[in-house]
Structure formats: structure tokens, C-alpha cells
Design an enzyme around this catalytic site. Structure first.
Site, PDB file in Angstrom:
ATOM      1  N   ASP A 254       0.985  -1.251  -0.118  1.00  0.00           N
ATOM      2  CA  ASP A 254      -0.095   0.069   0.199  1.00  0.00           C
ATOM      3  C   ASP A 254       0.972   1.083  -0.029  1.00  0.00           C
ATOM      4  O   ASP A 254       1.846   1.146   0.609  1.00  0.00           O
ATOM      5  CB  ASP A 254      -0.925  -0.100   1.380  1.00  0.00           C
ATOM      6  CG  ASP A 254      -2.218   1.020   1.214  1.00  0.00           C
ATOM      7  OD1 ASP A 254      -2.360   1.482   0.019  1.00  0.00           O
ATOM      8  OD2 ASP A 254      -2.420   1.377   2.158  1.00  0.00           O
TER       9      ASP A 254
ATOM     10  N   ASN B  45     -10.561  -2.828  -6.275  1.00  0.00           N
ATOM     11  CA  ASN B  45     -10.044  -1.947  -6.971  1.00  0.00           C
ATOM     12  C   ASN B  45     -10.467  -1.480  -8.346  1.00  0.00           C
ATOM     13  O   ASN B  45     -10.055  -0.471  -8.850  1.00  0.00           O
ATOM     14  CB  ASN B  45      -8.387  -2.316  -7.264  1.00  0.00           C
ATOM     15  CG  ASN B  45      -7.584  -2.222  -5.784  1.00  0.00           C
ATOM     16  OD1 ASN B  45      -6.481  -3.038  -5.728  1.00  0.00           O
ATOM     17  ND2 ASN B  45      -7.862  -1.411  -5.180  1.00  0.00           N
TER      18      ASN B  45
HETATM   19  C1  FPP Z   1      -1.827   0.039  -3.361  1.00  0.00           C
HETATM   20  O1  FPP Z   1      -1.382   1.511  -3.312  1.00  0.00           O
HETATM   21  C2  FPP Z   1      -1.219  -0.422  -4.421  1.00  0.00           C
HETATM   22  C3  FPP Z   1      -2.118  -1.026  -5.407  1.00  0.00           C
HETATM   23  C4  FPP Z   1      -3.568  -0.795  -5.190  1.00  0.00           C
HETATM   24  C5  FPP Z   1      -1.530  -1.536  -6.582  1.00  0.00           C
HETATM   25  C6  FPP Z   1      -0.396  -2.518  -6.463  1.00  0.00           C
HETATM   26  C7  FPP Z   1       0.018  -2.981  -7.733  1.00  0.00           C
HETATM   27  C8  FPP Z   1       1.364  -3.249  -7.947  1.00  0.00           C
HETATM   28  C9  FPP Z   1       2.529  -2.807  -7.260  1.00  0.00           C
HETATM   29  C10 FPP Z   1       1.686  -3.288  -9.302  1.00  0.00           C
HETATM   30  C11 FPP Z   1       1.133  -4.750  -9.387  1.00  0.00           C
HETATM   31  C12 FPP Z   1       2.047  -5.290 -10.507  1.00  0.00           C
HETATM   32  C13 FPP Z   1       2.380  -6.627 -10.588  1.00  0.00           C
HETATM   33  C14 FPP Z   1       3.065  -6.950 -11.808  1.00  0.00           C
HETATM   34  C15 FPP Z   1       2.380  -7.628  -9.604  1.00  0.00           C
HETATM   35  P1  FPP Z   1      -2.616   2.616  -3.647  1.00  0.00           P
HETATM   36  O2  FPP Z   1      -2.669   3.287  -4.800  1.00  0.00           O
HETATM   37  O3  FPP Z   1      -3.774   2.220  -2.583  1.00  0.00           O
HETATM   38  O4  FPP Z   1      -1.688   3.774  -2.715  1.00  0.00           O
HETATM   39  P2  FPP Z   1      -2.394   4.760  -1.498  1.00  0.00           P
HETATM   40  O5  FPP Z   1      -2.754   4.023  -0.219  1.00  0.00           O
HETATM   41  O6  FPP Z   1      -1.287   5.895  -1.384  1.00  0.00           O
HETATM   42  O7  FPP Z   1      -3.671   5.483  -2.396  1.00  0.00           O
END
Ligand code: FPP
Length: 243
Positions: free
Chosen positions: A20, A69
Site C-alpha cells: 500500500d 480496486n
Molecule cells: C496500493 O497503493 C497498491 C495497489 C492498489 C496496486 C499495487 C500494484 C502494484 C505494485 C503493481 C502490480 C503489478 C504486478 C506486476 C504485480 P495505493 O494506490 O492504494 O496507494 P495509496 O494508499 O497511497 O492510495
């Protein structure tokens, strides 16, 4: 890891991670959300490398895209899907070099045909490897997982292979994602929030939880070492008593 690394018997065999903080990281750097997720892929690649250096760690499970998501903007969903499409091809040489076996869990019914094809290809291209298992959860939700297992048991019952007395915890667990692996010993969440967010609800029943304030793109070996240190100092009782 540094020289005073915990004894192998005190290390987790299965580590799960909720990655996250990509968007907050991007905002702080005045970058787009897509850039944040891209940096997230880099951090995950680095963690896979590091974990595969530990003989004791046999499974790493990462939450890449949750059932919830899809509520994000089309632009963000497309950016994450695009990164996954790329990674499922680009990461294969290194995964094979490190003998990592890749598995994707989650509901594939809403994924594009091209993503499903790349998932199947990545799984079959790495299945002969004999090193760590890397499990990526895509369109996954813990509640979905349990409902899906219940549906499968019902189908078995309707086919006459099962009656209600046969439905035990062990029996239901055989129908869940990750059933071929031991439950996660350690569940890490980055980004400062203290919740499980519908990740491995059943499988994490007895996992040790570790929360880090670090935003996922900044997550590094030193941070992971801190989680291992904490894990190795805990006494796991699984609901029982240790005298
Ligand atoms: C959370 O950060 C992250 C995600 C929803 C996506 C995670 C995805 C990746 C790291 C890419 C995946 C790719 C592969 C190839 C496995 P957030 O967007 O919720 O961050 P925030 O809490 O700051 O809003």
C-alpha cells in the site's frame, strides 16, 4: 541481511504482503499515479530477489489488485493492468534465473483475454522451477475466495460426492486459493494503515501481522529485515498456551 540475522527456524516460511502507498508516494514526488504503481513493481521485484535469497522463505504472496480496486478510475485500472501485462512477460527471465515459480490467484472472470493468456504463460513457463513460489493476487478478495470454496463444495455435494457432515475446516480449505501452501506466517502491510482489506481472510487467521509506515515504492531490504526481526521475536501460540 545483516550479520545478526535470525536463525532459519525463526524465519517465516510464507510471507504475504499488502503493498500500500503507491499513490501517496507518487503525489509526494509530483508524479502520476501510474508512475507510483510502476515504482511499486520495482519494489516488488526487489523484494522477490531478496526473499529468494532466504532458503527458509518458500512462499511470497503479494496483493496486486483487489476485488474492490475496480472502483478506481478507468485510467488507474488500465495503468495497473498494463503494468501487469508487461511484468508477466518482462520478469520471466529473471524469475527463471532465480528458480522462482509463479502463481496467480483471484477471480479471472473479469480479466481481459490477453491478461489471462499471459498469466497462463507465466505460470507454465516457471512451473518447472524448484525455488521460491511467488503468488500474485489479482482481482482477489478474501470473501470471494471463501464464497468460491463454498460453491465448489456445493457442486461436489450436488454431484453426490459429499454431505454436510463431511464439510470440515480442512475440507473447505482444500477449495481455497493457496490450498497447496502452508498458511502465511507473516503478513506485512505497508503504507501506514492497520487493516487487512479483504486479503487472505481465512488463510491469515493465525498470521503474525506487521505494519510498516513506509510507502510501498520505498520498501526495501532494511524494512523487510525489520519485519523479520519482529517476527522472529514473537511467540506463536495458535490459540493454545505455551508454558
Ligand atoms: C496500493 O497503493 C497498491 C495497489 C492498489 C496496486 C499495487 C500494484 C502494484 C505494485 C503493481 C502490480 C503489478 C504486478 C506486476 C504485480 P495505493 O494506490 O492504494 O496507494 P495509496 O494508499 O497511497 O492510495
Amino acid at each position: 541481511m545483516n550479520s545478526d540475522k535470525p536463525d532459519a527456524s525463526l524465519l517465516p516460511k510464507h510471507v504475504a504482503v499488502i503493498m500500500d502507498g503507491n499513490n501517496r508516494w507518487a503525489k509526494r514526488q509530483q508524479l502520476s499515479g501510474a508512475e507510483g504503481h510502476k515504482a511499486g513493481v520495482t519494489a516488488l521485484r526487489e523484494l522477490v530477489r531478496y526473499c529468494s535469497e532466504f532458503d527458509a522463505i518458500n512462499v511470497l504472496t503479494a496483493f496486486a489488485f483487489s476485488s474492490e480496486n475496480w472502483q478506481r478510475s478507468d485510467e488507474e485500472v488500465n495503468a495497473i493492468m498494463g503494468l501487469m501485462l508487461q511484468a508477466l512477460v518482462n520478469e520471466l527471465p529473471e524469475l527463471n534465473e532465480n528458480s522462482v515459480r509463479m502463481h496467480i490467484v483471484g477471480d479471472r472472470s473479469r480479466l481481459s483475454e490477453s491478461l489471462i493468456q499471459r498469466i497462463e504463460n507465466a505460470e507454465s513457463a516457471t512451473q518447472q522451477n524448484d525455488g521460491m513460489h511467488l503468488v500474485i493476487a489479482i482481482n482477489y478478495g478474501g470473501r470471494w475466495d471463501i464464497v468460491n470454496a463454498a460453491k465448489r463444495l456445493l457442486e461436489e455435494a450436488q454431484a453426490g460426492g459429499l454431505d454436510s457432515a463431511d464439510i470440515t475446516e480442512d475440507q473447505l480449505a482444500t477449495q481455497l486459493s493457496l490450498s497447496e501452501f502452508p498458511d502465511p506466517d507473516l503478513l506485512i502491510r505497508t503504507g501506514g494503515e492497520h487493516r487487512i482489506s479483504n486479503f487472505l481472510l481465512w488463510q491469515a487467521a493465525y498470521s503474525e501481522l506487521y505494519f510498516s509506515d513506509t510507502l510501498w515504492p520505498d520498501y526495501d531490504r532494511a524494512e523487510f529485515d525489520r519485519a523479520l526481526e519482529s517476527y522472529s521475536s514473537r511467540q506463536r501460540r495458535f490459540g493454545g498456551r505455551v508454558e
